[in-house]
Design a protein around this motif. Structure first.
Motif, PDB file in Angstrom:
ATOM      1  N   GLU A  69       1.469 -44.941  28.092  1.00 57.45           N
ATOM      2  CA  GLU A  69       2.816 -44.712  27.565  1.00 57.45           C
ATOM      3  C   GLU A  69       3.504 -46.035  27.228  1.00 57.45           C
ATOM      4  N   LEU A  70       3.306 -47.048  28.076  1.00 56.69           N
ATOM      5  CA  LEU A  70       3.878 -48.366  27.785  1.00 56.69           C
ATOM      6  C   LEU A  70       3.235 -48.962  26.549  1.00 56.69           C
ATOM      7  N   HIS A  71       1.924 -48.821  26.428  1.00 56.32           N
ATOM      8  CA  HIS A  71       1.261 -49.282  25.209  1.00 56.32           C
ATOM      9  C   HIS A  71       1.865 -48.601  23.981  1.00 56.32           C
ATOM     10  N   GLY A  72       2.138 -47.312  24.100  1.00 60.22           N
ATOM     11  CA  GLY A  72       2.713 -46.584  22.980  1.00 60.22           C
ATOM     12  C   GLY A  72       4.085 -47.109  22.600  1.00 60.22           C
ATOM     13  N   ARG A  73       4.922 -47.398  23.592  1.00 58.69           N
ATOM     14  CA  ARG A  73       6.253 -47.948  23.312  1.00 58.69           C
ATOM     15  C   ARG A  73       6.148 -49.292  22.601  1.00 58.69           C
ATOM     16  N   ILE A  74       5.272 -50.162  23.115  1.00 55.83           N
ATOM     17  CA  ILE A  74       5.129 -51.494  22.539  1.00 55.83           C
ATOM     18  C   ILE A  74       4.549 -51.421  21.133  1.00 55.83           C
ATOM     19  N   ALA A  75       3.637 -50.487  20.918  1.00 49.56           N
ATOM     20  CA  ALA A  75       2.973 -50.386  19.613  1.00 49.56           C
ATOM     21  C   ALA A  75       3.921 -49.999  18.495  1.00 49.56           C
TER      22      ALA A  75
END
Length: 299
Positions: free
Chosen positions: A144-150
């Motif tokens: 989920e954090l990867h998704g936010r950053i992406a």
């Protein structure tokens, strides 16, 4: 540029400074071998041990020696202001992309990690690769954090830790992450022993420690996977298991440092103190492995 083999070379370093001749020669070898990109100042490049001025100089040397091959440079640092400063230096040097790991002494929350990337991407004019490396940073990304950053501007790739050994589990791991990312964001695997499994599971790139010293060998594995020859890629990796075992035990930096010295590609010492390289018994094992696998200066 976030496809295929991204080779990460050693930055030969002593207490007197960078061995610029040796570093330039290492990068030139990678360019001549035909790697898809070069990752200067990654973990194997010792970025965390260098001053801002040294990092800026290495970035310039890498771009010059790469002869047109895209160069990605690590910009991690403890403070956001320091990251912004080295990112500016890297862009002035003409790099094609930057690589950012969230370095920390105090544990970071997800919001703090996101805030770092938000601040940095706002100032960038080149693509950024998110460096997910919990072994060294002790920061654990959720998907989920990867998704936010992406979703932030200029985020173009994610460099993930080793995927599971099981092929089905590896495919599930890559698919689960991709479900959180825009289609424009590449997924690449690190942990050399997991490269074949990761590429066969659908990763776009291999961010390779061994590729920084043995580009032909790493390219053979990568090209097999890219051609859909999963069995061939796996066979290449299985052949290299003695090298992978050393890297898992002692870390890629120490193993590549000793290998570069043994092959005459760097003098010794070539690591910044307090790092001391491989112990003597491991060095003897490494020499045996290099000879057995025929990993010489043309590998």
């Amino acid at each position: 540029m976030f496809r295929g083999l991204s080779a990460f070379p050693l930055t030969p370093t002593t207490e007197e400074g960078i061995d610029e001749r040796a570093f330039g020669a290492l990068v030139s070898r990678l360019a001549a071998a035909g790697v898809d990109s070069i990752g200067a100042l990654g973990s194997t490049g010792g970025y965390a041990y260098l001053t801002r001025e040294q990092r800026a100089r290495v970035a310039r040397l890498a771009v010059e020696a790469a002869d047109g091959v895209p160069v990605m440079v690590g910009i991690g640092a403890l403070r956001t202001s320091q990251v912004l400063a080295v990112a500016e230096d890297a862009q002035k040097a003409g790099v094609s992309a930057v690589l950012l790991a969230p370095m920390t002494y105090q544990s970071l929350t997800d919001d703090e990690v996101f805030g770092l990337y938000e601040s940095v991407t706002r100032e960038l004019s080149v693509p950024l690769c998110v460096y997910d490396n919990p072994r060294t940073t002790h920061v654990h990304f959720t998907d989920e954090l990867h998704g936010r950053i992406a979703e932030l501007p200029n985020v173009a790739a994610v460099k993930i830790p080793p995927v599971p050994d099981d092929r089905a589990a590896a495919r599930q791991r890559v698919a689960a992450l991709r479900a959180q990312l825009p289609d424009t964001v590449s997924v690449g695997v690190s942990g050399d022993w997991a490269a074949a499994t990761g590429l066969n599971a659908g990763c776009d790139a291999w961010y390779s420690v061994a590729g920084g010293l043995f580009p032909a060998t790493a390219l053979a594995l990568t090209r097999a996977a890219q051609a859909g020859d999963a069995a061939g890629a796996t066979a290449h990796s299985e052949r290299l298991e003695p090298l992978w075992e050393l890297i898992r035990q002692y870390g890629g930096l120490r193993v590549m440092s000793a290998a570069a010295s043994h092959l005459g590609l760097a003098t010794e010492p070539n690591l910044p103190l307090p790092l001391r390289g491989l112990p003597s018994d491991a060095r003897r094992r490494l020499v045996t492995v290099l000879e057995h696998l025929a990993l010489g200066t043309s590998a």
